[in-house]
Design an enzyme around this catalytic site. Sequence first.
Site, short mmCIF file in Angstrom:
data_model
loop_
_atom_site.label_atom_id
_atom_site.label_comp_id
_atom_site.label_asym_id
_atom_site.label_seq_id
_atom_site.Cartn_x
_atom_site.Cartn_y
_atom_site.Cartn_z
N GLN A 38 -78.89 -77.59 40.02
CA GLN A 38 -78.06 -78.56 39.33
C GLN A 38 -78.32 -79.97 39.87
O GLN A 38 -78.29 -80.17 41.09
CB GLN A 38 -76.57 -78.25 39.51
CG GLN A 38 -76.13 -76.95 38.85
CD GLN A 38 -75.98 -75.83 39.86
OE1 GLN A 38 -76.87 -75.59 40.68
NE2 GLN A 38 -74.85 -75.16 39.81
N TRP A 86 -70.16 -70.91 29.43
CA TRP A 86 -69.87 -70.97 30.87
C TRP A 86 -68.43 -70.49 31.09
O TRP A 86 -68.16 -69.68 31.96
CB TRP A 86 -70.07 -72.41 31.35
CG TRP A 86 -69.78 -72.66 32.80
CD1 TRP A 86 -69.86 -71.76 33.83
CD2 TRP A 86 -69.37 -73.91 33.38
NE1 TRP A 86 -69.53 -72.39 35.03
CE2 TRP A 86 -69.23 -73.69 34.77
CE3 TRP A 86 -69.12 -75.19 32.87
CZ2 TRP A 86 -68.84 -74.71 35.65
CZ3 TRP A 86 -68.74 -76.20 33.74
CH2 TRP A 86 -68.61 -75.96 35.12
N ARG A 98 -74.56 -71.37 25.53
CA ARG A 98 -74.03 -70.13 26.09
C ARG A 98 -72.69 -70.46 26.74
O ARG A 98 -72.43 -71.61 27.12
CB ARG A 98 -75.00 -69.51 27.11
CG ARG A 98 -75.29 -70.36 28.33
CD ARG A 98 -76.09 -69.57 29.36
NE ARG A 98 -76.37 -70.35 30.56
CZ ARG A 98 -76.74 -69.82 31.72
NH1 ARG A 98 -76.87 -68.52 31.87
NH2 ARG A 98 -77.00 -70.59 32.77
N ASP A 157 -78.50 -75.53 30.46
CA ASP A 157 -77.08 -75.95 30.32
C ASP A 157 -76.96 -77.48 30.33
O ASP A 157 -76.06 -78.02 30.98
CB ASP A 157 -76.24 -75.38 31.47
CG ASP A 157 -76.33 -73.87 31.56
OD1 ASP A 157 -76.58 -73.21 30.54
OD2 ASP A 157 -76.16 -73.34 32.69
#
Length: 336
Positions: A142, A250, A248, A186
Amino acid sequence: MKAFLPSLAFVLFTFCHAASAAPHTIAPAGAVIVRPNTTVAGEYESLAAAVASLPEDKSARTIFIYPGTYNEQVYISRTGPLSIYGYTHDPYSYAANLVTIQANVTAAQAGSNDASGTLRIHADDVRVYNVNVKNTHGPGTQAIALSQYGSRVGLYACAFYGYQDTLYASVGTQVYLRNYIQGATDFIFGRSGLAFFGGNTMGVSGPGWVTASGRQSNDSGSYVFDNNKIILAPDAVNGTEGKVYFGRPWGAFAKVIFKNTVVTAPFNKALWSVWNTNDERTSDIFFGEYNSTGSVVTDASRPSFATLLSESEAAKYTIASAVGSDWASWVDASYL
Ligand SMILES: *[C@@H]1O[C@H](CO)[C@@H](O)[C@H](O)[C@H]1NC(C)=O
Ligand SMILES: *[C@@H]1O[C@H](CO)[C@@H](O)[C@H](O)[C@H]1NC(C)=O
Ligand SMILES: *[C@@H]1O[C@H](CO)[C@@H](O)[C@H](O)[C@H]1NC(C)=O
Ligand SMILES: *[C@@H]1O[C@H](CO)[C@@H](O)[C@H](O)[C@H]1NC(C)=O
Ligand SMILES: *[C@@H]1O[C@H](CO)[C@@H](O)[C@H](O)[C@H]1NC(C)=O
């Protein structure tokens, strides 16, 4: 005199244009100025220094940034409204941006997703125009470019670059109009954001998910996308083919709506994904879609947890449903 007339016309044109929409090549009156290596008293060499110079009060302030690449993280937390303008000849197109703020910080190094952000907005009533914001770390973990925690925040013709978790639409009402947003894993995500995305181009730079909504209860949050494009980024890694999805979940109550999206990125036929095998998180989510176009979409085979909306169902998801019925009082509608 011959030379004076055209320049007067230019000044009048520039002035009128600046007054009607975003300033672009001339700093607005009263703006704090950021300029690379400036030697002018009262100007700042970094956006962070300019932000730090502002009074902690309710007054509205403006910052104007001259072209350049600024290596820094910037944290905005003052009370009053703040408008930030990057110098540009074309305020309505991110492609003409000349100002870049960049840093290379991971969430692991910084201690949290938020702390890794190159630009961190923790204030209400912030507007940013024509600024590129990059987290240059690249794949692996991240590393956030924009971390957004304010309400009534607008990002206009900016460009956000990252790979995993580029744009953290974390908290508050926020609009993204005519930006470029690049990433793979993401790359638009957050728990409590109330966000509207219009007229943006999302560039997919590797296998992954355009969104990861982390909504945790049936609250007022959602990510509503209308009239955006999803393309393969020019520098995408090999092996992206068939490995890209709208999103998707989380969070267990993930809520994402894509309307009128032109998809040319190499999506998987399912278009939407579970969180992970054996941790699917699909029972309370809302993944809505209306009028997607592109060859992959024509050939799609959607999972049961994705909802193809009718025209009348799709009409419920708007900028007002996303960020509230008072949106016109704070959104720069010239970017819609
Ligand atoms: C600013 O100064 C630094 C150090 O002297 C130099 O490396 C850099 O190129 C300068 N930046 C600009 C935009 O002139
Ligand atoms: C980012 O920082 C890491 C060290 O934390 C370094 O290994 C890497 O080369 C840097 N990447 C860029 C693009 O600057
Ligand atoms: C991607 O594939 C092309 C052609 O197959 C090859 O030339 C290139 O080196 C590959 N790039 C990477 C990053 O593997
Ligand atoms: C579908 O989306 C395309 C591309 O955004 C748009 O041009 C078209 O008008 C939309 N059609 C409908 C029925 O909304
Ligand atoms: C969330 O609340 C809305 C009404 O506000 C309701 O229509 C919807 O079914 C609820 N969704 C879930 C997953 O509970």
